[in-house]
Design an enzyme around this catalytic site. Structure first.
Site, PDB file in Angstrom:
ATOM      1  N   PRO A   3       7.709   2.150  -3.628  1.00 48.64           N
ATOM      2  CG  PRO A   3       5.776   0.892  -3.417  1.00 48.64           C
ATOM      3  CD  PRO A   3       6.361   2.223  -3.093  1.00 48.64           C
ATOM      4  CD  GLN A  33       3.965  -2.433  -2.629  1.00 50.19           C
ATOM      5  OE1 GLN A  33       4.762  -2.887  -3.446  1.00 50.19           O
ATOM      6  NE2 GLN A  33       3.147  -1.419  -2.906  1.00 50.19           N
ATOM      7  CE1 TYR A  38       1.506  -7.247 -10.541  1.00 46.52           C
ATOM      8  CE2 TYR A  38       1.516  -5.179  -9.321  1.00 46.52           C
ATOM      9  CZ  TYR A  38       2.024  -5.979 -10.326  1.00 46.52           C
ATOM     10  OH  TYR A  38       3.023  -5.532 -11.143  1.00 46.52           O
ATOM     11  NE  ARG A  74       1.689   2.562  -4.167  1.00 45.45           N
ATOM     12  CZ  ARG A  74       2.702   3.009  -4.938  1.00 45.45           C
ATOM     13  NH1 ARG A  74       3.127   2.324  -5.974  1.00 45.45           N
ATOM     14  NH2 ARG A  74       3.295   4.149  -4.658  1.00 45.45           N
TER      15      ARG A  74
END
Ligand SMILES: Cc1cc2nc3c(=O)[nH]c(=O)nc-3n(C[C@H](O)[C@H](O)[C@H](O)COP(=O)(O)OP(=O)(O)OC[C@H]3O[C@@H](n4cnc5c(N)ncnc54)[C@H](O)[C@@H]3O)c2cc1C
Ligand SMILES: Cc1cc2nc3c(=O)[nH]c(=O)nc-3n(C[C@H](O)[C@H](O)[C@H](O)COP(=O)(O)O)c2cc1C
Length: 763
Positions: free
Chosen positions: A414, A491, A572, A620
């Site tokens: 990604p 994603q 994140y 991930r």
């Protein structure tokens, strides 16, 4: 020049020889505490390449040494009742004692004075009466300790235990590794012939196994008898012998990895094992010692003075030594972690063993033993369900996750494009992802697509929170499905405290210059001093974001994506829950790793409930915060992997870092792959590796050694959307699907790449 060589091992003797060859007037004395034929150990190994250097330096001693060589080409691995042999490895061995006797003889012929049974108490004393003192006093160098403040040594004593034994049993057809499972754990031997009737037999095991056997309190004779029992079926009744009679008590050792910041001080210079060691499992200690001796002798004759010669010597040798030490570290760590690999099929185990130092690549193995490698490739393809007679490189093996079947193992990782308008993908995204899907990768993963406007990283990030987003993504997915045989993964993510930032090519990870929106995270932290403090999420926020993930997953399903990835990496929102660096909560979502994983797992379960059962989901993660034990470390990543596996996540996408500005990552080729390897082989979960993987050879060796199931490449796919098709052409692999309008270009490329047979159908 009046020279003292402290130590009569390979380094000291070969340096003395090399100096005399360059100027017979040198006055050289070698001081050795032992008697001439009184040496520990058994055989040493050289590779052919090493020997070319030695031959060029002194053909006379090289010829004498060569006359005593035992040669072998094969490596045999005994494991789980099988003996697997591969060829083309080209080694030679000689008794250490014989090597030293030949070097002593040559040194004497050239006029070097050899003083045996002479213990040197202090190099400083010698340095007063000699112009140059070469401290070649071995692994436990006293000189290194005496001048520690100048040499600044770092000695890292490694975990495994080993003992260097010999035997009359013949191992003359192959360098042999034997792995045996015992009631106390695994134990293994490295065995090789070094003269007509003797072989080295190094026994190695973990500290835990060593303790359980009680080797620490055994006499040398007891160790030998115990090891004879363990390896009885390979020894043909021959005893194991020790020649460490000069060592009192147990002869077991722990390997010390030695590095020194400096190798010289005044007129004293370190050489050989005294300066740097390389683990015995890559058989290069003697090579390093002798090549350093040649280098030092050269510079002492080419440079105007000793300091200049020392500087050149360190400069030239340090890079070589570091390269070898890095390979040796990979190799010794493989043996330390070998229990991780002992579930592997013998074919894969053997491949993993042969490529452990990462010096031998997939294609290099083909040069060594084409038949063996093709056998291994066929095994891999069979296991992947490609059919019984397929021989192809592992990257071109299919892979199945739930009902999704990938045509090969290459993934477009990604990558945010920052080209969306109000979260909506544009024609840019159609062309960008369309091109990558045409380019041959089995799976194309779209960029982090955000579940809400405030969950975007930047104003240019894509989303799945409005009806028009779903329509736009569907157009892209439909194109990929209609025109290519690639699969496409969505994603999903939320930026958390890293949101409201500038586009990637502006000031990356910096807040917007204007128009910032409020951000939330696990705790009230700020990504940097420049960023706003995030609002710490309460239960209502958590419910809201969970529902946004669910809604986005439903849109992704309606858009037709084949797979979903939940982004729990790179600092994140969900990653900020996992790492203790940003999760400071005191409720059941903070504290232990189990607690910190609770919210990401809640999201996963909620999304899984609405995502079609036949389609897979990956997660991930950042497997290493790169800040030491304050943050996530690889061993935590294994625990995370286990939790994901138990929750029903189909595959773990193993990234690392970007969770803290204090991170100090150790970059290098395939630098994050060890984390994927560890998770895959310690939990049995399928993994994807990513991070500085850019050659087909990297991809093939990662897959074949069982270090990952899929391999993601990001930046290489920015530079070349057709990375996979180009790799196939370069390697002469057939059968990858090219778009029909491009057939003529394909045929030309194969011809230009040297795979001339025009077997391809074309227009
Ligand atoms: C189990 C094992 C297997 C190995 N297998 C291989 C292999 O296959 N191939 C390979 O290339 N290398 C191998 N090595 C490594 C190799 O033996 C060393 O790297 C090599 O011997 C280094 O040479 P050196 O001259 O620096 O040190 P050494 O060979 O250790 O020589 C140092 C000498 O200095 C003498 N000395 C020390 N202090 C004093 C003092 N104060 N006064 C007088 N004399 C002193 C010692 O007695 C010794 O003879 C192996 C090592 C081990 C432990
Ligand atoms: C321009 C760019 C954008 C990226 N965007 C994302 C992203 O949206 N989501 C993600 O998980 N990783 C993202 N990454 C990280 C990559 O997926 C990959 O993990 C990283 O670049 C290392 O792989 P490489 O060495 O092959 O480039 C991005 C990387 C680049 C270079």
């Amino acid at each position: 020049m009046k020279i003292a060589c402290l130590g009569g091992g390979p380094a000291g003797l070969y340096f003395a020889i090399s100096m005399k060859l360059r100027d017979a007037a040198h006055d050289i004395t070698v001081f050795e505490r032992n008697r001439p034929d009184d040496t520990f150990g058994w055989g040493v190994v050289f590779s052919e390449e090493t020997f070319d250097n030695i031959t060029a330096n002194d053909p006379v001693s090289a010829a004498a040494i060569r006359a005593h060589f035992s040669y072998w080409d094969d490596i045999a691995v005994h494991y789980r009742g099988q003996r697997i042999v591969s060829g083309g490895h080209g080694f030679s061995g000689i008794a250490r004692k014989q090597l030293l006797l030949l070097l002593q003889q040559r040194a004497r012929e050239l006029g070097v004075v050899l003083r045996f049974e002479t213990e040197v108490a202090s190099a400083a004393e010698l340095a007063k009466t000699y112009d140059l003192v070469v401290a070649a006093d071995g692994l436990n160098s006293r000189t290194r300790g005496e001048f520690a403040q100048f040499f600044k040594p770092a000695v890292d004593t490694r975990k495994n235990k080993f003992v260097w034994l010999g035997t009359r049993q013949k191992f003359d057809d192959a360098f042999t590794f034997i792995f045996e499972e015992t009631e106390h754990g695994w134990i293994w031997a490295h065995a090789y012939q070094f003269d007509a009737d003797t072989a080295t037999f190094i026994v190695e095991c973990s500290e835990a196994t060593w303790q359980k056997f009680g080797f620490g309190t055994m006499s040398q004779a007891e160790t030998n008898r115990t090891c004879e029992g363990i390896f009885a079926k390979y020894l043909g009744g021959h005893p194991l012998m020790s020649n460490a009679g000069h060592i009192r008590g147990s002869a077991w050792l722990s390997f010390p990895r030695v590095l020194c910041e400096k190798w010289s001080h005044d007129n004293i210079v370190l050489m050989g094992d005294a300066a740097a060691t390389a683990h015995f499992s890559i058989g290069s200690g003697t090579k390093l010692a002798m090549e350093s001796a040649v280098s030092m002798a050269n510079y002492l004759h080419s440079e105007p003075n000793m300091p200049a010669a020392f500087a050149k010597y360190e400069d030239a040798r340090r890079t070589e030594v570091l390269k070898l030490q890095s390979a040796a570290r990979n190799s010794l760590e493989w043996f330390e972690d070998v229990e991780r690999y002992l579930h592997l099929d013998p074919v894969q185990f053997n491949y993993s063993l042969l490529t452990r130092s990462q010096r031998i690549s997939h294609e290099n193995l083909r040069l060594r033993d084409k038949n063996w490698l093709e056998g291994a490739e066929a095994w891999f393809q069979r296991l992947a369900g490609a059919g019984d007679n397929t021989i192809k490189r592992p990257m071109f093996a299919p892979f199945q996750l739930r009902d999704m079947r990938l045509k090969n193992r290459v993934v477009v990782s990604p990558m945010a494009q920052y080209k969306a308008i109000d979260g909506c993908p544009t024609d840019w995204h159609l062309v960008h992802y369309g091109e990558r899907a045409k380019g041959g990768a089995g799976l194309v993963c779209i960029e982090m697509t955000c579940v809400s406007p405030e969950g975007r990283i930047t104003p240019g990030c894509t989303g799945l929170y409005a009806p028009e987003h779903e329509v736009a993504w569907k157009r892209i997915v439909d194109f990929v499905h209609a025109e290519t045989d690639a699969k496409i993964c969505c994603q999903l993510g939320h930026s958390g405290a890293k949101g409201s930032s500038q586009l990637g090519w502006e000031e990356m990870d910096e807040p917007l210059k204007s128009g910032n929106w409020p951000v939330m995270s696990a705790s009230a932290t700020a990504w940097s001093d420049h960023h706003q403090r995030a609002h710490a999420m309460n239960r209502a926020d958590m419910d809201k974001v969970r529902d946004q993930f669910v809604a986005a997953a439903e849109m992704a399903a309606r858009s037709g994506f084949d797979m979903l990835e939940i982004h729990c990496a790179h600092g994140y929102l969900l990653s900020a829950f996992i790492t203790p660096l940003t999760n400071k909560r005191t409720d059941e979502y903070g504290g232990s790793l189990e607690n910190r994983m609770r919210y990401p797992l809640e999201i996963f379960h909620a999304v899984r409930a609405v995502w079609p059962a036949e389609k897979p989901i990956s997660v991930r993660i950042s497997a290493n915060d790169w800040v030491g034990d304050q943050g996530i470390e690889p061993r935590d990543a294994v625990a995370i992997g286990r939790m994901l596996q138990e929750a029903g996540v189909d595959i773990c996408d193993v990234s690392a870092g970007q969770t803290s500005l204090d991170a100090r990552p150790v970059y290098g080729r395939m630098f994050q792959t060890p984390f994927s390897d560890r998770i895959r082989n310690e939990t049995g979960m399928a993994t994807m590796a990513v991070g500085n993987i850019f050659e087909p050879d990297h991809v093939n060796s990662i897959l074949m050694a069982g270090r990952a199931d899929l391999v993601c490449l990001a930046r290489p796919h920015l530079a070349d959307p057709y990375w996979t098709l180009h790799a196939a052409a370069r390697l002469g692999e057939r059968g990858e699907t090219w778009p029909q309008p491009y057939y003529a270009g394909r045929d030309q490329l194969y011809r230009l790449s040297g795979s001339a047979e025009p077997v391809l159908t074309g227009v």
